[in-house]
Design a protein around this motif. Structure first.
Motif, PDB file in Angstrom:
ATOM      1  N   ILE A 104      89.538  35.545  33.233  1.00  0.00           N
ATOM      2  CA  ILE A 104      88.467  35.619  32.235  1.00  0.00           C
ATOM      3  C   ILE A 104      89.078  35.448  30.839  1.00  0.00           C
ATOM      4  CG2 ILE A 104      86.696  37.090  31.208  1.00  0.00           C
ATOM      5  CD1 ILE A 104      85.949  36.307  34.007  1.00  0.00           C
ATOM      6  N   SER A 105      88.598  34.442  30.084  1.00  0.00           N
ATOM      7  CA  SER A 105      89.170  34.189  28.759  1.00  0.00           C
ATOM      8  C   SER A 105      88.189  34.432  27.621  1.00  0.00           C
ATOM      9  CB  SER A 105      89.659  32.743  28.676  1.00  0.00           C
ATOM     10  OG  SER A 105      88.572  31.853  28.886  1.00  0.00           O
ATOM     11  N   GLY A 106      86.899  34.502  27.921  1.00  0.00           N
ATOM     12  CA  GLY A 106      85.923  34.737  26.857  1.00  0.00           C
ATOM     13  C   GLY A 106      84.736  35.471  27.416  1.00  0.00           C
ATOM     14  N   MET A 107      84.196  36.433  26.660  1.00  0.00           N
ATOM     15  CA  MET A 107      83.042  37.199  27.141  1.00  0.00           C
ATOM     16  C   MET A 107      82.069  37.434  25.989  1.00  0.00           C
ATOM     17  SD  MET A 107      84.515  40.046  29.765  1.00  0.00           S
ATOM     18  CE  MET A 107      85.731  40.833  28.701  1.00  0.00           C
ATOM     19  N   HIS A 108      80.801  37.630  26.350  1.00  0.00           N
ATOM     20  CA  HIS A 108      79.792  37.983  25.354  1.00  0.00           C
ATOM     21  C   HIS A 108      78.630  38.641  26.071  1.00  0.00           C
ATOM     22  CE1 HIS A 108      77.104  37.159  21.744  1.00  0.00           C
ATOM     23  NE2 HIS A 108      78.195  37.665  21.221  1.00  0.00           N
ATOM     24  N   CYS A 109      78.100  39.701  25.468  1.00  0.00           N
ATOM     25  CA  CYS A 109      76.999  40.438  26.081  1.00  0.00           C
ATOM     26  C   CYS A 109      75.686  39.700  25.802  1.00  0.00           C
ATOM     27  CB  CYS A 109      76.966  41.847  25.505  1.00  0.00           C
ATOM     28  SG  CYS A 109      75.851  42.951  26.375  1.00  0.00           S
ATOM     29  N   LEU A 116      76.938  44.864  35.403  1.00  0.00           N
ATOM     30  CA  LEU A 116      77.942  45.895  35.680  1.00  0.00           C
ATOM     31  C   LEU A 116      77.357  47.055  36.473  1.00  0.00           C
ATOM     32  CD1 LEU A 116      79.776  45.946  32.232  1.00  0.00           C
ATOM     33  CD2 LEU A 116      80.385  44.656  34.278  1.00  0.00           C
ATOM     34  N   GLN A 117      76.089  47.415  36.195  1.00  0.00           N
ATOM     35  CA  GLN A 117      75.470  48.539  36.905  1.00  0.00           C
ATOM     36  C   GLN A 117      75.273  48.218  38.384  1.00  0.00           C
ATOM     37  OE1 GLN A 117      71.861  49.706  34.939  1.00  0.00           O
ATOM     38  NE2 GLN A 117      72.907  51.239  33.692  1.00  0.00           N
ATOM     39  N   ALA A 118      74.776  47.018  38.636  1.00  0.00           N
ATOM     40  CA  ALA A 118      74.492  46.638  40.020  1.00  0.00           C
ATOM     41  C   ALA A 118      75.744  46.152  40.743  1.00  0.00           C
ATOM     42  CB  ALA A 118      73.422  45.554  40.046  1.00  0.00           C
ATOM     43  N   GLY A 119      76.822  45.937  39.963  1.00  0.00           N
ATOM     44  CA  GLY A 119      78.042  45.427  40.575  1.00  0.00           C
ATOM     45  C   GLY A 119      77.886  44.018  41.118  1.00  0.00           C
ATOM     46  N   LYS A 120      77.052  43.233  40.449  1.00  0.00           N
ATOM     47  CA  LYS A 120      76.777  41.878  40.908  1.00  0.00           C
ATOM     48  C   LYS A 120      77.256  40.851  39.900  1.00  0.00           C
ATOM     49  CE  LYS A 120      72.666  42.771  43.699  1.00  0.00           C
ATOM     50  NZ  LYS A 120      71.191  42.838  43.630  1.00  0.00           N
ATOM     51  N   LYS A 144      69.023  45.127  20.543  1.00  0.00           N
ATOM     52  CA  LYS A 144      69.975  45.891  21.362  1.00  0.00           C
ATOM     53  C   LYS A 144      70.439  45.097  22.582  1.00  0.00           C
ATOM     54  CE  LYS A 144      70.042  49.517  18.792  1.00  0.00           C
ATOM     55  NZ  LYS A 144      71.074  49.383  17.748  1.00  0.00           N
ATOM     56  N   ARG A 145      71.719  45.156  22.816  1.00  0.00           N
ATOM     57  CA  ARG A 145      72.305  44.530  24.002  1.00  0.00           C
ATOM     58  C   ARG A 145      73.159  45.565  24.677  1.00  0.00           C
ATOM     59  NH1 ARG A 145      74.214  38.505  22.534  1.00  0.00           N
ATOM     60  NH2 ARG A 145      72.348  37.883  21.435  1.00  0.00           N
ATOM     61  N   LYS A 146      72.521  46.409  25.430  1.00  0.00           N
ATOM     62  CA  LYS A 146      73.265  47.439  26.144  1.00  0.00           C
ATOM     63  C   LYS A 146      73.707  46.866  27.479  1.00  0.00           C
ATOM     64  CE  LYS A 146      72.922  52.210  27.614  1.00  0.00           C
ATOM     65  NZ  LYS A 146      72.072  53.383  27.740  1.00  0.00           N
ATOM     66  N   ALA A 147      75.002  46.894  27.701  1.00  0.00           N
ATOM     67  CA  ALA A 147      75.499  46.345  28.962  1.00  0.00           C
ATOM     68  C   ALA A 147      74.951  47.147  30.125  1.00  0.00           C
ATOM     69  CB  ALA A 147      77.020  46.378  28.967  1.00  0.00           C
ATOM     70  N   ILE A 172      77.147  40.828  31.085  1.00  0.00           N
ATOM     71  CA  ILE A 172      78.320  40.305  30.388  1.00  0.00           C
ATOM     72  C   ILE A 172      78.559  38.884  30.894  1.00  0.00           C
ATOM     73  CG2 ILE A 172      80.805  40.556  29.993  1.00  0.00           C
ATOM     74  CD1 ILE A 172      79.444  42.840  28.705  1.00  0.00           C
ATOM     75  N   TYR A 173      78.360  37.908  29.998  1.00  0.00           N
ATOM     76  CA  TYR A 173      78.616  36.510  30.335  1.00  0.00           C
ATOM     77  C   TYR A 173      80.097  36.232  30.093  1.00  0.00           C
ATOM     78  CZ  TYR A 173      73.589  35.672  30.630  1.00  0.00           C
ATOM     79  OH  TYR A 173      72.285  35.707  31.008  1.00  0.00           O
ATOM     80  N   ALA A 174      80.686  35.426  30.957  1.00  0.00           N
ATOM     81  CA  ALA A 174      82.136  35.231  30.852  1.00  0.00           C
ATOM     82  C   ALA A 174      82.544  33.814  31.226  1.00  0.00           C
ATOM     83  CB  ALA A 174      82.857  36.234  31.764  1.00  0.00           C
ATOM     84  N   CYS A 175      83.649  33.379  30.593  1.00  0.00           N
ATOM     85  CA  CYS A 175      84.295  32.122  30.944  1.00  0.00           C
ATOM     86  C   CYS A 175      85.361  32.434  31.985  1.00  0.00           C
ATOM     87  CB  CYS A 175      84.992  31.517  29.722  1.00  0.00           C
ATOM     88  SG  CYS A 175      83.888  31.092  28.386  1.00  0.00           S
ATOM     89  N   GLN A 176      85.294  31.777  33.110  1.00  0.00           N
ATOM     90  CA  GLN A 176      86.307  31.980  34.142  1.00  0.00           C
ATOM     91  C   GLN A 176      87.048  30.659  34.337  1.00  0.00           C
ATOM     92  OE1 GLN A 176      84.811  33.500  37.893  1.00  0.00           O
ATOM     93  NE2 GLN A 176      86.652  34.775  38.158  1.00  0.00           N
ATOM     94  N   GLY A 177      88.312  30.659  33.923  1.00  0.00           N
ATOM     95  CA  GLY A 177      89.062  29.401  33.872  1.00  0.00           C
ATOM     96  C   GLY A 177      89.890  29.154  35.114  1.00  0.00           C
TER      97      GLY A 177
END
Lengths: 297, 313
Positions: B93-98, B120-124, B309-312, B104-109
């Protein structure tokens, strides 16, 4: 003796104004309407076709002197931060000054173009428009003058008969648009031969502090420059305006430019420059054909 | 606009000096002293990683980061300072943004080459886009995802529920040569991208449909020498619209009109590659400096402090 001391302090205070005080540079009759002097016309417009600064919108004004005769080519002066220069209650009141000086033949028949910096309006709901002023004015290089020469001026002056000679064209600005005016002539001395800078930002906003060094090590360019600044001008993260303008003047002197530098005691305002404008114009145009000689003060 | 009136009494003479109200010629000057606090230096908050990256925050001020080189977790430093892993099986993971949906959106290289979103709550984890080479990303308040594809000299866009499209592609003579860090202005109207291989941070206006236009080299970075690139990397913005860009010479700060406010020294000699405002009130600047995460308290606050609000979750 004692009662004299406060008086003396006051008197000296008037001569050497502290940083918190401001000098008074009143406009002279040359900047005010005079009876019997024909008035030029000022029209306001909006420009939003730039390809060099895509998406920008900006207001501009065109002053055409009463003496303009479409069969005779006129000179041209282009004012950046134009609203402040064309404003009839502003620091310079250029239309009045042009009316008076053209009438007295202390400057040639000259078209005035007054242009604001660009703004990029927001596209999305709730978005804020973005100012393009610093990008256009503080950046070194030829982008802004290319905008003027290649796209803006040909369109807005297309119905006017203008002299095609750099000595017939001047470029003017204040603060960031002061350095912008210098940059325009520095990059294109084949187009602009005359420069006026009020309180010019020859500081490190976007690298403009290098000009004194560049001027000293560059073959002199055929541009005539009038700089104005004040001892109480800005001293901030970008630089120290009075020192920067003194460095500019010293470099122009070293490189044997045809320049003048007026250092007053004012701050970061157009007041002193505005009061000096008639004198600046007389000096810049002093040897232009059909301009009255010897009236420079 | 201030207007001062000075009266000097002299014998038999009244001098009234009225200072013509100054025009707003300059936007407000923004030196580093408006952001930094005397005596507040960088403090190490997490170490022992290999190559930290991808700093981001949520509306509470929790900090999220990844370890691109060695890690397989998304880590969180809570506003209580405690470090926990909030997602496992998340390598490269090199970049993330809520996002506005709390994921949590992420770049997976690397061999993954995809954009993913973690609940994160649902673990999905959901795969949002595949066959891309993402480096860093942002998500707007209405769900548009923008990410940099450094090697392709491209900024890519995923509209809400839509497919990946090239939003901007640079040429060898114009645009970001190695687009890297990415950030949004507080109003969400302007996208900014740093150029690891060039001197500028580029901006675009975001159109109503989310497309990018009006590319401009709005911000010029300081470089270590005239012939070296800025190494502009991770970016963030603050609530008043200042831009922060990690670079070869430190963390560079610019005012909303693109004028440099100054360079904040990096905490160590290791390159800083990611930056975010997080912590209580989003008032702490966090940077990723190799194996270590640092933070320092500031007078500024991050955009999350003024965003919906952007609560993870």
């Amino acid at each position: 003796m004692k009662p004299l001391i406060p008086l003396l302090a006051l008197f000296l205070g008037g001569l050497f104004l502290p940083a918190t005080a401001t000098a008074d540079y009143p406009l002279t009759a040359d900047s005010k309407p005079q009876s019997g002097v024909p008035k030029g016309t000022v029209t306001q417009h909006r420009w939003e076709q730039s390809q060099i600064y895509p998406g920008t919108v900006r207001d501009y004004w065109i002053y055409v002197p009463a003496q303009y005769d479409a069969s005779k080519p006129a000179c041209l002066m282009v004012f950046q931060d134009g609203r402040g220069y064309v404003n009839e209650k502003g620091h310079s009141r250029v239309p009045n000054v042009f009316d008076n000086l053209i009438h007295k033949k202390e400057m040639p028949v000259t078209i005035g173009v007054f242009v604001n910096p660009g703004t990029i309006p927001a596209a999305r709901p709730g978005g804020k428009s973005r100012s393009n002023r610093s990008f256009e004015y503080d950046s070194l290089g030829s982008r802004y003058v290319t905008f003027l020469i290649d796209e803006f001026l040909p369109t807005v002056t297309k119905d006017l008969n203008l002299v095609d000679d750099p000595q017939a064209r001047g470029v003017v600005g204040i603060s960031s648009s002061g350095i912008c005016a210098f940059t325009a002539a520095w990059e294109r001395p084949d187009y602009f031969g005359k420069v006026i800078s009020y309180i010019g930002s020859f500081t490190n906003i976007r690298g403009g502090h290098v000009y004194p060094a560049l001027i000293r090590k560059t073959e002199p360019k055929p541009i005539r420059v009038f700089l104005q600044d004040g001892a109480n001008d800005l001293d901030n993260l970008h630089g120290h305006w009075p020192l920067a303008n003194q460095q500019m003047a010293a470099a122009l002197k070293f490189a044997k430019y045809d320049y003048r530098f007026e250092m007053g005691v004012g701050g970061h305002s157009g007041q002193h420059g505005g009061a000096l404008l008639p004198e600046m114009l007389r000096w810049l145009w002093r040897d232009y054909p059909d301009v009255n000689q010897g009236t420079e003060k | 606009m201030s207007c001062s009136l000075i009266r000097l009494w002299l014998p038999g003479l009244l001098i009234v000096s009225s200072f013509a109200a100054s025009l707003p010629l300059e936007a407000q000057d923004m030196p580093l002293t408006q952001v930094l606090i005397d005596g507040e230096d960088w403090q190490s908050v997490s170490k022992g990683h290999r190559f930290t990256d991808g700093l981001t925050t949520d509306s509470e001020g929790n900090l999220y980061f990844a370890d691109v080189a060695a890690g397989t977790t998304i880590n969180r430093i809570g506003i209580d300072g405690k470090l926990i892993a909030v997602a496992n099986d998340a390598p490269r993971i090199s970049g993330m943004h809520c996002g506005p949906d709390g994921r949590i959106y992420a770049c997976q290289g690397g061999s993954y080459g995809r954009i993913v979103a973690f609940d994160l709550q649902a673990g999905k984890m959901e795969v949002i886009a595949e066959n891309v080479k993402p480096n860093d990303l942002v998500v707007t308040s209405d769900g548009h995802v923008y990410f940099t594809e450094t090697a392709k000299m491209q900024v890519s866009h995923i509209p809400p529920g839509g497919k990946v499209q090239a939003a901007d592609v640079a040429s060898k003579t114009d645009g970001a040569q190695r687009p890297n860090g990415i950030a949004l202005t507080p109003d969400g109207g302007t996208l900014a991208v740093s150029d690891y291989g060039g001197r500028h941070t580029w901006v675009w206006r975001i159109a109503k449909d989310g497309s990018l236009g009006l590319r401009q080299s709005y911000i010029t970075l300081r470089t270590p020498s005239p012939d070296l690139p800025s190494k502009g990397d991770g970016m963030t913005t603050d609530a008043v619209g200042r831009y922060y860009v990690t670079s070869a010479v430190g963390l560079q700060m610019f005012d909303p009109t693109g004028r440099m406010g100054g360079v904040i020294a990096a905490p160590t000699n290791k390159p800083i590659v990611s930056v975010a405002f997080a912590g209580a009130g989003h008032q702490y600047l966090y940077v990723a400096a190799g194996d270590e995460i640092f933070r320092r308290k500031t007078k500024a606050s991050g955009v999350e402090a003024v965003r919906p609000k952007r609560k993870a979750k």
